[in-house]
Design a protein around this motif. Sequence first.
Motif, PDB file in Angstrom:
ATOM      1  N   VAL A 110       0.869  -1.174   0.000  1.00  0.00           N
ATOM      2  CA  VAL A 110       0.000   0.000   0.000  1.00  0.00           C
ATOM      3  C   VAL A 110       0.908   1.225   0.000  1.00  0.00           C
ATOM      4  N   ARG A 111       0.562   2.232  -0.793  1.00  0.00           N
ATOM      5  CA  ARG A 111       1.398   3.433  -0.845  1.00  0.00           C
ATOM      6  C   ARG A 111       1.481   4.049   0.548  1.00  0.00           C
ATOM      7  N   PRO A 112       2.612   4.625   0.890  1.00  0.00           N
ATOM      8  CA  PRO A 112       2.824   5.110   2.249  1.00  0.00           C
ATOM      9  C   PRO A 112       1.734   6.035   2.793  1.00  0.00           C
ATOM     10  N   CYS A 113       1.220   6.974   2.002  1.00  0.00           N
ATOM     11  CA  CYS A 113       0.227   7.916   2.541  1.00  0.00           C
ATOM     12  C   CYS A 113      -1.136   7.272   2.777  1.00  0.00           C
ATOM     13  N   ALA A 114      -1.342   6.047   2.308  1.00  0.00           N
ATOM     14  CA  ALA A 114      -2.645   5.381   2.439  1.00  0.00           C
ATOM     15  C   ALA A 114      -2.614   4.225   3.441  1.00  0.00           C
TER      16      ALA A 114
END
Length: 177
Positions: A110-114
Amino acid sequence: MPQLTAPVTGVRTSFLAAMDEFLAEGTDPDTLLAHEIEEFGRVWHRPDGFAEYVGRLRAEALEETPRPEGWVPHTNLWFLDGDVFLGRLAIRHRLTPFLHELGGHIGYTVRPCARRSGHATAMLRQALPYARGLGIDSVLLTCDLTNIASRKVIEANGGVLEDERGGKRRYWIRTDL
């Protein structure tokens, strides 16, 4: 509601932002993501280069697609909320001895900001019917012994711990649940 889907060109802007996040965080050089950044990172910014990359990801599911020695066909899926890229998942169609020990059938990120929003749990839940459709009755998932977040994702999806070896926890999940 976010959904797993085959890779598409229409999310290039969000995808590139996610790749910038992964690069800023630092990627493990042994991951599929690191391999793709090295191979395609220079062309993603061009629409035609990104379209080539998306086509390549889709072709990875085909048995006849050339791939590095020891790699198996795998279905790539992206987790999207509209045109927002949240993460990615790959389902390996079969296990090699290496994948049986350390890699498993499914890898996800999962992308870091999510992160910490339940996306990984939802991605894995949505991936199980895809795996079933590939003829896989039970999927093997592995995670580092210290990766508590991934352990919780796997266990929330019915993962049954088989053992620990090589610094990994190894879980099986039936795909027909």
